[in-house]
Design a protein around this motif. Structure first.
Motif, short mmCIF file in Angstrom:
data_model
loop_
_atom_site.label_atom_id
_atom_site.label_comp_id
_atom_site.label_asym_id
_atom_site.label_seq_id
_atom_site.Cartn_x
_atom_site.Cartn_y
_atom_site.Cartn_z
N PHE A 304 20.44 14.33 31.91
CA PHE A 304 19.40 13.25 31.93
C PHE A 304 18.07 13.86 30.99
N VAL A 305 17.79 15.05 31.33
CA VAL A 305 16.32 15.57 30.78
C VAL A 305 16.44 15.77 29.06
N GLY A 306 17.83 16.26 28.65
CA GLY A 306 17.81 16.49 27.52
C GLY A 306 18.33 15.21 26.69
N LEU A 307 18.99 14.30 27.15
CA LEU A 307 19.30 12.91 26.77
C LEU A 307 17.88 12.15 26.59
N HIS A 308 16.99 12.14 27.37
CA HIS A 308 15.73 11.40 27.23
C HIS A 308 15.01 12.21 26.33
N ARG A 309 15.01 13.37 26.16
CA ARG A 309 14.28 13.97 24.88
C ARG A 309 14.81 13.72 23.78
N CYS A 310 16.26 13.59 23.52
CA CYS A 310 16.78 12.85 22.38
C CYS A 310 16.01 11.60 21.94
N LEU A 311 16.43 10.71 22.98
CA LEU A 311 16.02 9.16 22.92
C LEU A 311 14.65 9.01 22.44
N SER A 312 13.44 9.80 23.24
CA SER A 312 12.32 9.61 22.94
C SER A 312 11.87 10.15 21.55
N GLN A 313 12.64 11.01 20.97
CA GLN A 313 12.17 11.51 19.53
C GLN A 313 12.97 10.54 18.61
N ARG A 314 13.79 9.55 18.84
CA ARG A 314 14.23 8.66 17.91
C ARG A 314 13.56 7.37 18.11
N ARG A 315 12.30 7.24 18.96
CA ARG A 315 11.62 5.95 19.09
C ARG A 315 10.89 5.60 17.62
N ARG A 316 11.08 4.31 17.18
CA ARG A 316 10.52 3.91 15.98
C ARG A 316 9.30 2.44 16.47
N GLN A 317 8.58 2.57 15.80
CA GLN A 317 7.58 1.21 15.92
C GLN A 317 8.27 0.02 15.83
N GLY A 318 8.16 -0.93 16.40
CA GLY A 318 8.80 -2.35 16.03
C GLY A 318 10.20 -2.26 16.54
N VAL A 319 11.02 -1.40 16.91
CA VAL A 319 12.52 -1.69 17.43
C VAL A 319 12.50 -1.03 18.78
N ALA A 369 27.39 15.36 21.41
CA ALA A 369 25.98 15.81 21.72
C ALA A 369 25.35 16.93 20.86
N ARG A 370 26.24 17.82 20.40
CA ARG A 370 25.77 19.12 19.78
C ARG A 370 25.16 18.74 18.74
N PRO A 371 25.77 18.10 17.77
CA PRO A 371 25.27 17.49 16.50
C PRO A 371 23.72 16.85 16.69
N LEU A 372 23.69 15.96 17.81
CA LEU A 372 22.44 15.33 18.32
C LEU A 372 21.39 16.19 18.36
N VAL A 373 21.66 17.27 19.21
CA VAL A 373 20.68 18.20 19.66
C VAL A 373 20.06 19.08 18.40
N LEU A 374 21.11 19.20 17.55
CA LEU A 374 20.69 20.07 16.48
C LEU A 374 19.76 19.51 15.52
N LEU A 375 19.86 18.09 15.23
CA LEU A 375 19.21 17.30 14.43
C LEU A 375 17.91 17.12 15.35
N SER A 376 17.91 16.82 16.68
CA SER A 376 16.70 16.84 17.39
C SER A 376 15.58 17.91 17.14
N ARG A 377 16.27 19.20 16.87
CA ARG A 377 15.21 20.53 16.69
C ARG A 377 14.32 20.15 15.75
N GLU A 378 14.59 19.12 14.47
CA GLU A 378 14.00 18.78 13.10
C GLU A 378 13.08 17.88 13.44
N LEU A 379 12.91 17.01 14.82
CA LEU A 379 12.29 16.15 15.13
C LEU A 379 11.02 16.53 15.88
N PRO A 380 9.98 15.65 16.00
CA PRO A 380 8.97 16.09 17.08
C PRO A 380 9.47 16.21 18.29
N ALA A 381 8.67 17.19 19.08
CA ALA A 381 9.30 17.11 20.42
C ALA A 381 8.45 15.97 21.59
#
Length: 381
Positions: A304-319, A369-381
């Motif tokens: 849950f903690v990891g998935l929520h981090r991935c989710l919050s990093q993909r938040r966009r204004q307006g959607v 999940a592995r590619p999801l986490v790898l991409l997340s490293r390039e996004l803001p924490a």
């Protein structure tokens, strides 16, 4: 101000979650009072009906939130739950009770609405931590709801429980009402802005796939846990109930520690969840079950903690409404599918078989999940 906002949203979510998650366990007793001649299979249908309606409606309400405001959508979710429970509490027939459950599921959805509203008010790092706390309130409701409502049903209360519980989401509505409204990105009644769908994350389907498989793996082992425990020689219902609740207790007790981890814990969580379920499938001695449930709880927490981090990093204004709507719908479809899969697996392959199904689902989630986490490293924490 921000602390008060977060506290109000979390408390409101707990009140609605307590209402929605505490009562389904007692569906057999309520149905026996309302329609004693109803077939046994109708219990399962009524059990999943609100979840199914939420799964269908969540993306539509997400679109509504983006066009009209996420706070308004959150108020709608609490009001919908209030209306559904009040109608259920005064239902004189099974047909009206079914309509009440449809309203409860179709117009509810407090989890997605709460998270979407928080996404409009919080920065990404704070949002990730707060998403863990909304899940915390859901886990707390899963534990406290059945216990407290069980005390009430022991006093002879049946369908009238619905009319008493209806006041909790109304209280949640009152908590949200004074909070600041978010500003929709485009005015209602206008055409959708060009490229609006493109503002959703490019790997949304992968994110939803991980959410579906992760949720499926957690839920599929729950419906037949009591006969599974009895097959291992456990005759004490209280002990089986404790073992059933252990993963949720791990989440409640260890979340502050897990949130301090700097690395994304999604992959580790899925590994532990797969391992815990595999070992429970092969387990033939009850004394190992306590440790294995703790292992599954650690997997659930880190997942849950990891998935929520991935989710919050993909938040966009307006959607935000659509993002969290689709995310919640994916989890609801997983829960509905898991209930069906658990029944089929247990009927044909024994009470331990859902744990093997859960292991396979967790392994499939791990691959996504592995590619999801790898991409997340390039996004803001």
């Amino acid at each position: 101000m921000q602390r008060r906002l977060i506290a109000s949203v979390l408390l409101g979510h707990y009140l609605s979650a307590f209402t929605a998650l505490g009562i389904p366990l007692f569906m057999p007793r309520i149905l026996a009072d309302l329609a004693p001649d109803a077939p046994a299979w109708s219990i399962g249908v009524l059990f999943v009906l609100p979840t199914l309606c939420t799964a269908l409606a969540a993306p539509l309400w997400g679109h509504f939130a983006d066009r009209h405001g996420c706070r308004l959508s959150l108020l709608r979710a609490h009001a919908g739950l209030f209306a559904g429970f009040l109608l259920a509490g005064f239902s004189p027939s099974l047909e009206l009770f079914v309509l009440a459950l449809i309203i409860q599921g179709g117009f509810g959805g407090a989890m997605a609405a709460s998270n979407a509203y928080l996404a409009t008010q919080l920065a990404e790092g704070e949002l990730s931590r707060t998403l863990n706390w909304t899940q915390y309130s859901a886990r707390l409701a899963l534990i406290s709801g059945p216990i407290l409502l069980g005390l009430l049903t022991a006093q002879g209360l049946g369908i009238e429980l619905y009319r008493y519980l209806a006041w909790l989401p109304l209280l949640a509505f009152a908590l949200i009402l004074p909070l600041p409204a978010d500003t929709p990105q485009h005015k209602p009644g206008t055409a959708t802005a060009p490229g609006r769908l493109a503002e959703l994350p490019a790997d949304l389907l992968r994110l939803l796939g991980v959410q579906f498989l992760f949720s499926f793996a957690m839920v599929v082992t729950l419906p037949y846990f009591i006969p599974y425990g009895e097959s291992l020689g456990l005759a004490n219902d209280a002990l089986i109930g404790l073992l059933y609740s252990l993963p949720h207790l791990v989440y409640l007790l260890a979340l502050p520690w897990a949130q301090r981890q700097s690395a994304n814990t999604l992959v580790a969580g899925l590994l532990l969840l797969a391992l815990g379920n595999a070992l429970q499938f092969f387990c033939d001695q009850a004394q190992w079950l306590f440790a294995l449930r703790l292992l599954s709880g650690a997997g659930m927490l880190l997942g849950f903690v990891g998935l929520h981090r991935c989710l919050s990093q993909r938040r966009r204004q307006g959607v935000a409404g659509r993002l969290f709507g689709w995310f919640d719908a994916s989890g609801k479809w997983a829960g509905t599918s898991a209930g069906l899969a658990a029944g089929l697996a247990s009927q044909h392959y024994g009470n331990a078989s859902p744990f093997l199904v859960a292991c396979v689902a967790a392994c499939a989630a791990l691959l996504l999940a592995r590619p999801l986490v790898l991409l997340s490293r390039e996004l803001p924490a």
